[in-house]
Scaffold this motif. Structure first.
Motif, mmCIF file in Angstrom:
data_model
loop_
_atom_site.group_PDB
_atom_site.id
_atom_site.type_symbol
_atom_site.label_atom_id
_atom_site.label_comp_id
_atom_site.label_asym_id
_atom_site.label_seq_id
_atom_site.Cartn_x
_atom_site.Cartn_y
_atom_site.Cartn_z
ATOM 1 N N TYR A 96 0.815 -1.220 0.000
ATOM 2 C CA TYR A 96 0.000 0.000 0.000
ATOM 3 C C TYR A 96 0.845 1.266 0.000
ATOM 4 C CZ TYR A 96 -3.867 -3.079 1.205
ATOM 5 O OH TYR A 96 -4.808 -4.065 1.190
ATOM 6 N N LEU A 97 2.181 1.089 0.022
ATOM 7 C CA LEU A 97 3.064 2.262 0.127
ATOM 8 C C LEU A 97 3.439 2.770 -1.262
ATOM 9 C CD1 LEU A 97 4.767 4.070 2.063
ATOM 10 C CD2 LEU A 97 6.671 2.485 1.636
ATOM 11 N N PRO A 98 3.069 4.021 -1.602
ATOM 12 C CA PRO A 98 3.422 4.561 -2.914
ATOM 13 C C PRO A 98 4.944 4.715 -3.064
ATOM 14 C CG PRO A 98 1.703 5.872 -1.879
ATOM 15 C CD PRO A 98 2.242 4.953 -0.827
ATOM 16 N N ASP A 99 5.430 4.631 -4.298
ATOM 17 C CA ASP A 99 6.853 4.832 -4.561
ATOM 18 C C ASP A 99 7.216 6.288 -4.307
ATOM 19 O OD1 ASP A 99 7.284 2.214 -5.179
ATOM 20 O OD2 ASP A 99 6.974 2.489 -7.347
ATOM 21 N N ASN A 100 8.522 6.519 -4.143
ATOM 22 C CA ASN A 100 9.049 7.873 -3.971
ATOM 23 C C ASN A 100 8.464 8.580 -2.739
ATOM 24 O OD1 ASN A 100 10.907 9.719 -4.832
ATOM 25 N ND2 ASN A 100 9.407 10.897 -6.004
ATOM 26 N N SER A 101 8.249 7.787 -1.678
ATOM 27 C CA SER A 101 7.716 8.338 -0.428
ATOM 28 C C SER A 101 8.695 8.037 0.713
ATOM 29 C CB SER A 101 6.349 7.711 -0.132
ATOM 30 O OG SER A 101 6.468 6.309 0.012
ATOM 31 N N VAL A 102 8.346 8.508 1.901
ATOM 32 C CA VAL A 102 9.105 8.192 3.117
ATOM 33 C C VAL A 102 8.118 7.547 4.081
ATOM 34 C CG1 VAL A 102 10.497 9.106 5.020
ATOM 35 C CG2 VAL A 102 10.512 10.235 2.826
ATOM 36 N N VAL A 103 8.553 6.478 4.764
ATOM 37 C CA VAL A 103 7.619 5.785 5.649
ATOM 38 C C VAL A 103 8.224 5.572 7.026
ATOM 39 C CG1 VAL A 103 8.317 3.442 4.895
ATOM 40 C CG2 VAL A 103 6.036 3.816 5.834
ATOM 41 N N ALA A 104 7.381 5.795 8.052
ATOM 42 C CA ALA A 104 7.753 5.462 9.432
ATOM 43 C C ALA A 104 7.022 4.169 9.770
ATOM 44 C CB ALA A 104 7.308 6.566 10.374
ATOM 45 N N VAL A 105 7.765 3.131 10.145
ATOM 46 C CA VAL A 105 7.120 1.899 10.607
ATOM 47 C C VAL A 105 7.137 1.956 12.133
ATOM 48 C CG1 VAL A 105 7.055 -0.617 10.497
ATOM 49 C CG2 VAL A 105 8.057 0.683 8.601
ATOM 50 N N HIS A 106 5.942 1.877 12.728
ATOM 51 C CA HIS A 106 5.834 2.109 14.181
ATOM 52 C C HIS A 106 4.929 1.052 14.809
ATOM 53 C CE1 HIS A 106 6.158 4.462 17.805
ATOM 54 N NE2 HIS A 106 4.857 4.645 17.877
ATOM 55 N N ASP A 107 5.334 0.578 15.985
ATOM 56 C CA ASP A 107 4.515 -0.398 16.714
ATOM 57 C C ASP A 107 3.238 0.276 17.213
ATOM 58 O OD1 ASP A 107 6.445 -2.436 16.492
ATOM 59 O OD2 ASP A 107 7.497 -1.751 18.297
ATOM 60 N N GLY A 108 2.101 -0.375 16.978
ATOM 61 C CA GLY A 108 0.814 0.177 17.431
ATOM 62 C C GLY A 108 0.740 0.319 18.941
ATOM 63 N N VAL A 109 1.615 -0.370 19.651
ATOM 64 C CA VAL A 109 1.585 -0.361 21.118
ATOM 65 C C VAL A 109 2.650 0.581 21.711
ATOM 66 C CG1 VAL A 109 0.488 -2.614 21.443
ATOM 67 C CG2 VAL A 109 2.966 -2.500 21.080
ATOM 68 N N ARG A 110 3.040 1.593 20.914
ATOM 69 C CA ARG A 110 3.958 2.631 21.449
ATOM 70 C C ARG A 110 3.268 3.991 21.328
ATOM 71 N NH1 ARG A 110 9.558 1.025 21.960
ATOM 72 N NH2 ARG A 110 10.013 -0.840 20.755
ATOM 73 N N PRO A 111 2.299 4.266 22.222
ATOM 74 C CA PRO A 111 1.503 5.493 22.085
ATOM 75 C C PRO A 111 2.176 6.756 22.607
ATOM 76 C CG PRO A 111 0.755 4.253 23.978
ATOM 77 C CD PRO A 111 1.825 3.416 23.331
ATOM 78 N N PHE A 112 3.337 6.617 23.259
ATOM 79 C CA PHE A 112 3.931 7.794 23.921
ATOM 80 C C PHE A 112 5.009 8.487 23.115
ATOM 81 C CE2 PHE A 112 2.366 5.263 27.579
ATOM 82 C CZ PHE A 112 1.285 6.087 27.816
#
Ligand code: C5P
Length: 227
Positions: A96-112
């Motif tokens: 689902y990630l478009p090309d030429n982008s920047v992505v942060a992969v983050h754990d759903g259980v790190r809300p702080f």
């Protein structure tokens, strides 16, 4: 921030049902909202738009979609299915990630995680190709091998957190590798694909809510923040 479009892959695909069919951690309510919502809200309050991709386990998709409908939360977002491991969950999300982008992969259980930290991480990842948050341990660290154990040089150790930020072509190339059980985060995959990993100083409060004790700490922290 100008430059490439920004995305967040929030991994919440763990079923967490090993604990006797309870609600998985990411859906537990803390301070009146599910932990996962707190986490996503951090990304929605940045000074630039972030496309949200939330990985949810197949069994829990209807539950999460209903929550979003009932509370009018997150109208437009992609919702890939969780895989058998975190690696497979991220792999599914990358479609689902478009090309030429920047992505942060983050754990759903790190809300702080904080907004300021997220913005700095996006900037570092875009500039360097990858940026990985790391914290020096405060405890002494030992390696165990059966009944033996050995003290390690604490100054040489780092504990790795999320968000881990990548240019899209870096993370997409890395996740073509076959699965290896040593892949416990995204940096380990990117490194195995031949990239040098760039460590950035992490933040202490960015805990991964994993045990009942973490949940208690999370409740206390939110209570204090509200006072
Ligand atoms: O299992 P672990 O502690 O590494 O989980 C970190 C994050 O990865 C959690 O937010 C969890 O929901 C997610 N995860 C996932 N798919 C899996 C296993 C874990 O998205 N199969």
């Amino acid at each position: 921030m100008d430059g490439r479009k920004k995305y967040a892959i929030i991994v919440a695909g763990g079923s967490g049902t090993r604990m006797g069919g309870d609600l998985p951690k990411q859906f537990i309510s803390v301070g009146g909202k599910p932990i996962l919502r707190h986490t996503i809200e951090r990304f929605l309050s940045l000074s630039f738009p972030v496309g949200i991709i939330v990985v949810v386990n197949q069994e829990w998709k209807e539950y999460w979609k209903k929550y979003c409908d009932d509370y009018g939360f997150l109208e437009r977002y992609a919702i890939p299915s969780g895989g058998v491991t975190r690696f497979h969950s991220v792999q599914n999300a990358l479609q689902y990630l478009p090309d030429n982008s920047v992505v942060a992969v983050h754990d759903g259980v790190r809300p702080f995680v904080t907004e300021e930290f997220l913005e700095n991480m996006f900037a570092a990842g875009e500039e360097l190709g990858n940026a990985i948050p790391a914290l020096a341990p405060v405890e002494t660290v030992r390696e165990v091998n059966g009944p033996e154990s050995y003290v390690l040089k604490r100054d040489d150790i780092r504990l790795i957190q999320t968000p881990q930020v990548f240019r899209s072509e870096v993370i997409k190339a890395a996740y073509k590798l076959p699965f290896d059980p040593a892949f416990t985060d995204d940096a380990s995959v990117v490194e195995a694909a031949g990239y040098r990993v760039n460590l950035v100083e992490g933040i202490k409060y960015n805990i991964k809510i994993t045990t009942p004790e973490d949940l208690e700490l999370a409740r206390l922290r939110l209570k204090n923040a509200a006072e």
